[in-house]
Design a protein around this motif. Structure first.
Motif, PDB file in Angstrom:
ATOM      1  N   ASP A  53     -27.954 -55.815  -1.731  1.00  0.00           N
ATOM      2  CA  ASP A  53     -29.384 -56.077  -0.424  1.00  0.00           C
ATOM      3  C   ASP A  53     -27.962 -56.098   0.108  1.00  0.00           C
ATOM      4  N   ILE A  54     -27.430 -57.515   0.848  1.00  0.00           N
ATOM      5  CA  ILE A  54     -26.748 -56.792   2.022  1.00  0.00           C
ATOM      6  C   ILE A  54     -26.403 -55.535   2.138  1.00  0.00           C
ATOM      7  N   GLY A  55     -25.607 -54.579   1.449  1.00  0.00           N
ATOM      8  CA  GLY A  55     -25.333 -52.909   2.352  1.00  0.00           C
ATOM      9  C   GLY A  55     -26.327 -52.122   2.145  1.00  0.00           C
ATOM     10  N   GLY A  56     -27.883 -52.803   1.505  1.00  0.00           N
ATOM     11  CA  GLY A  56     -29.333 -51.700   1.763  1.00  0.00           C
ATOM     12  C   GLY A  56     -29.643 -52.636   2.873  1.00  0.00           C
ATOM     13  N   ALA A  57     -29.441 -54.145   3.532  1.00  0.00           N
ATOM     14  CA  ALA A  57     -29.802 -54.572   4.934  1.00  0.00           C
ATOM     15  C   ALA A  57     -29.216 -53.501   5.705  1.00  0.00           C
ATOM     16  N   GLN A  58     -28.002 -53.702   5.743  1.00  0.00           N
ATOM     17  CA  GLN A  58     -27.281 -52.796   6.800  1.00  0.00           C
ATOM     18  C   GLN A  58     -27.592 -51.104   6.417  1.00  0.00           C
ATOM     19  N   ILE A  59     -27.698 -50.323   6.195  1.00  0.00           N
ATOM     20  CA  ILE A  59     -27.878 -49.216   5.243  1.00  0.00           C
ATOM     21  C   ILE A  59     -29.435 -49.649   6.594  1.00  0.00           C
ATOM     22  N   MET A  60     -30.395 -49.415   6.177  1.00  0.00           N
ATOM     23  CA  MET A  60     -31.672 -50.120   6.795  1.00  0.00           C
ATOM     24  C   MET A  60     -31.656 -50.403   8.578  1.00  0.00           C
ATOM     25  N   LEU A 113     -29.653 -46.980  -2.581  1.00  0.00           N
ATOM     26  CA  LEU A 113     -28.965 -45.995  -2.670  1.00  0.00           C
ATOM     27  C   LEU A 113     -27.099 -46.974  -2.270  1.00  0.00           C
ATOM     28  N   SER A 114     -26.901 -48.149  -2.557  1.00  0.00           N
ATOM     29  CA  SER A 114     -26.296 -49.117  -1.677  1.00  0.00           C
ATOM     30  C   SER A 114     -25.470 -48.804  -3.221  1.00  0.00           C
ATOM     31  N   HIS A 115     -26.918 -48.755  -4.340  1.00  0.00           N
ATOM     32  CA  HIS A 115     -25.425 -49.217  -5.584  1.00  0.00           C
ATOM     33  C   HIS A 115     -24.602 -47.706  -5.870  1.00  0.00           C
ATOM     34  N   VAL A 116     -25.512 -47.266  -5.557  1.00  0.00           N
ATOM     35  CA  VAL A 116     -25.108 -45.547  -6.086  1.00  0.00           C
ATOM     36  C   VAL A 116     -23.240 -45.630  -4.699  1.00  0.00           C
ATOM     37  N   ILE A 117     -23.684 -45.904  -4.163  1.00  0.00           N
ATOM     38  CA  ILE A 117     -22.757 -45.728  -2.959  1.00  0.00           C
ATOM     39  C   ILE A 117     -21.310 -46.870  -3.142  1.00  0.00           C
ATOM     40  N   LEU A 118     -21.989 -47.831  -3.888  1.00  0.00           N
ATOM     41  CA  LEU A 118     -20.581 -48.382  -3.593  1.00  0.00           C
ATOM     42  C   LEU A 118     -20.075 -48.253  -5.776  1.00  0.00           C
ATOM     43  N   ARG A 119     -20.728 -47.395  -5.997  1.00  0.00           N
ATOM     44  CA  ARG A 119     -20.415 -47.188  -7.596  1.00  0.00           C
ATOM     45  C   ARG A 119     -20.575 -48.389  -7.876  1.00  0.00           C
ATOM     46  N   HIS A 120     -21.636 -48.832  -8.262  1.00  0.00           N
ATOM     47  CA  HIS A 120     -21.999 -50.070  -9.298  1.00  0.00           C
ATOM     48  C   HIS A 120     -22.079 -49.582 -10.799  1.00  0.00           C
ATOM     49  N   GLY A 121     -22.554 -48.176 -11.014  1.00  0.00           N
ATOM     50  CA  GLY A 121     -22.988 -48.083 -12.747  1.00  0.00           C
ATOM     51  C   GLY A 121     -21.818 -47.887 -12.634  1.00  0.00           C
ATOM     52  N   THR A 122     -20.654 -47.119 -12.859  1.00  0.00           N
ATOM     53  CA  THR A 122     -19.815 -47.029 -13.727  1.00  0.00           C
ATOM     54  C   THR A 122     -18.872 -47.535 -13.615  1.00  0.00           C
ATOM     55  N   ALA A 123     -19.336 -49.244 -12.284  1.00  0.00           N
ATOM     56  CA  ALA A 123     -17.881 -50.073 -12.314  1.00  0.00           C
ATOM     57  C   ALA A 123     -18.156 -50.914 -13.178  1.00  0.00           C
ATOM     58  N   PRO A 167     -21.558 -45.072   5.429  1.00  0.00           N
ATOM     59  CA  PRO A 167     -20.193 -45.186   6.278  1.00  0.00           C
ATOM     60  C   PRO A 167     -19.207 -44.714   5.543  1.00  0.00           C
ATOM     61  N   ALA A 168     -18.735 -44.430   7.038  1.00  0.00           N
ATOM     62  CA  ALA A 168     -17.088 -43.014   6.387  1.00  0.00           C
ATOM     63  C   ALA A 168     -16.758 -44.088   4.982  1.00  0.00           C
ATOM     64  N   GLU A 169     -16.185 -44.878   4.800  1.00  0.00           N
ATOM     65  CA  GLU A 169     -15.524 -45.755   4.503  1.00  0.00           C
ATOM     66  C   GLU A 169     -16.474 -45.485   2.955  1.00  0.00           C
ATOM     67  N   PHE A 170     -17.524 -45.670   2.917  1.00  0.00           N
ATOM     68  CA  PHE A 170     -18.412 -45.189   1.173  1.00  0.00           C
ATOM     69  C   PHE A 170     -18.751 -43.970   1.210  1.00  0.00           C
TER      70      PHE A 170
END
Ligand code: ZN
Length: 465
Positions: free
Chosen positions: A194-201, A130-140, A76-79
């Protein structure tokens, strides 16, 4: 005609209802910029490619890339981050694992594809990553400063250069010495991925329940690699249940079932010689690597010998030189360098901790005012260490290699021993305006033996620039 109109009106209403039924996933606080995600991910990916056997096999590569592109197209655009570069590579190892690095590089083990029973299961793991990447969890995650580390990008770069270990920015913990700092996530991040990934799927036309199936498969895999993925991606609890629940609000029309592509790739993989284990694959590759111990390998024992009166000099990546007691060891960190005696360092609840020793790093300073910058540094430290308090006495002027500096004493309660510890903080303004910091830590009872060592270490610092 009228029927058609009313049908589409119903459809519109339905889709609104579906969207509002989705769980909202939020982006956590992050001290890094998206451009820094890209940079850190690129460095880490280069190290991964050096250390792990990449599958250079067009059939496999293009299959995995196709799934990846399909998923990326639904972000989604926001991410979305235009600077991110999504790449999808397969690692020729047996374990059921996959990981993604900040800014986009994703690595999928051959064993993951072999263990999946549908393309949707492969897509599920990839959508999670991919959700981890777009939510920027690594650097968070990196923003949450480990012990006294400051989650500063300059610190991270210094850490990376320090000791010549290009990858030390990602060199914590983990069997093979890379990645974990960006890859080990907490329960909230896992749930969100998980949730973000489910939505992407769902948007990509896959049934999100297949992600839950794959996680079930991974959890069933005892000794042969399942736990590796799980230790980086812990089950927040009821994982399968909440993914399936989310899937209900994400009804997908005609989800992708078993595809010819999936069958073809599996047949192709069966025709190749079996993948080695990661250990077999890396045994030779990692010979002659850094001998610096990783802080994340054990718990501190608390049995510590006093600082030696003999000192050893270390050159930290041409940024500074420092001498420390010769019975202390240099520990690789994500954004700082730590020296501590045997028995004083280790891992607790996934955090690198030490009870005695010094940590040094460089924090970005935008204020160019030593007092303000030091105050900000202390605030960052307090974020990661809620029981940190400032002792009375305030700042004392100091000088580090002729540069203007400050010295102050803080107190904390050790997360290892539960006892009070004293922290000697020395900061200095470097020639480029950034803030050098040195943090000496010792339990209250031992501080008298350690204070002279901290002073001597601070006096030995020589900046190279
Ligand atoms: Zn995860």
């Amino acid at each position: 005609m009228t029927t058609k109109v009313s049908l589409s009106a119903v459809a519109v209403m339905l889709s609104v209802a579906l969207v509002s039924g989705q769980t909202r996933v939020t982006v956590p606080a992050n001290k890094y910029t998206p451009a820094q995600d890209v940079e850190l991910g690129r460095e880490a990916a280069a190290e991964v490619r050096q250390k792990l056997p990449m599958m250079r096999d067009d059939a496999v590569t293009s299959y995995v890339e196709d799934i990846g592109r399909r998923l990326v197209a639904t972000i989604p655009a926001e991410f979305s981050h235009p600077e991110f570069r999504y790449t999808f590579e397969t690692v020729n190892v047996r374990e059921i694992n996959a990981f993604a690095l900040p800014g986009g590089p994703m690595f999928i083990n051959r064993g993951m594809i072999e263990a999946a029973s549908t393309e949707g299961e492969v897509a599920g793991v990839m959508a999670h990553e991919l959700s981890h990447v777009i939510l920027r969890h690594g650097t968070a995650q990196a923003s949450k400063a480990t012990k006294y580390e400051v989650g500063s990008i300059l610190g991270a770069i210094a850490g990376a250069v320090i000791g010549g270990r290009v990858g030390s920015v990602v060199a914590q913990g983990a069997q093979f010495g890379f990645g974990t700092y960006f890859l080990k996530f907490g329960r909230q991040f896992e749930r969100d991925a998980d949730i973000g990934g489910a939505q992407i799927m769902a948007r990509a036309g896959y049934d999100p329940r297949q992600m839950a199936n794959m996680f079930r498969t991974i959890e069933k895999q005892g000794g042969s690699g399942g736990p590796e993925w799980l230790s980086d991606h812990p089950n927040p609890g009821n994982r399968v249940e909440y993914i399936n629940k989310e899937a209900q609000s994400l009804r997908v029309q005609n989800p992708v079932q078993n595809t010819q592509g999936f069958e073809r790739v599996r047949a192709h993989l069966r025709s190749l010689s079996p993948a080695p284990t990661t250990e077999q694959a890396t045994r030779t590759a990692n010979k002659g690597g850094s001998s610096a111990p990783r802080a994340g390998s054990s718990r501190p024992t608390g049995r510590v010998t006093p600082p030696s009166s003999k000192y050893t000099e270390y050159n930290e990546g041409d940024i500074f030189r420092v001498s420390v007691p010769s019975n202390w060891r240099e520990l690789s960190g994500s954004s700082a360098v730590t020296f501590a005696p045997e028995g004083a360092f280790g891992d607790q609840n996934g955090q690198n901790v030490f009870t005695h020793g010094v940590q040094m790093g460089i924090a970005r300073n935008e204020t160019h005012d030593l007092d303000t910058a030091t105050g900000e540094l202390i605030e960052s430290l307090a974020e990661g260490n809620p029981r940190l308090t400032r002792a009375t006495g305030g700042y004392r002027r100091a000088s580090v290699d002729g540069r203007p500096g400050l010295q102050t004493t803080l107190e904390n309660v050790s997360e290892v021993t539960g006892r009070r510890e004293v922290i000697q903080l020395v900061t200095a303004e470097m020639r480029d305006g950034n803030l050098f910091y040195m943090i000496g830590v010792a339990p209250e009872d031992d501080v008298r033996a350690y204070e002279p060592a901290f002073q001597r270490i601070a006096r030995s610092i020589r900046f190279a620039r």
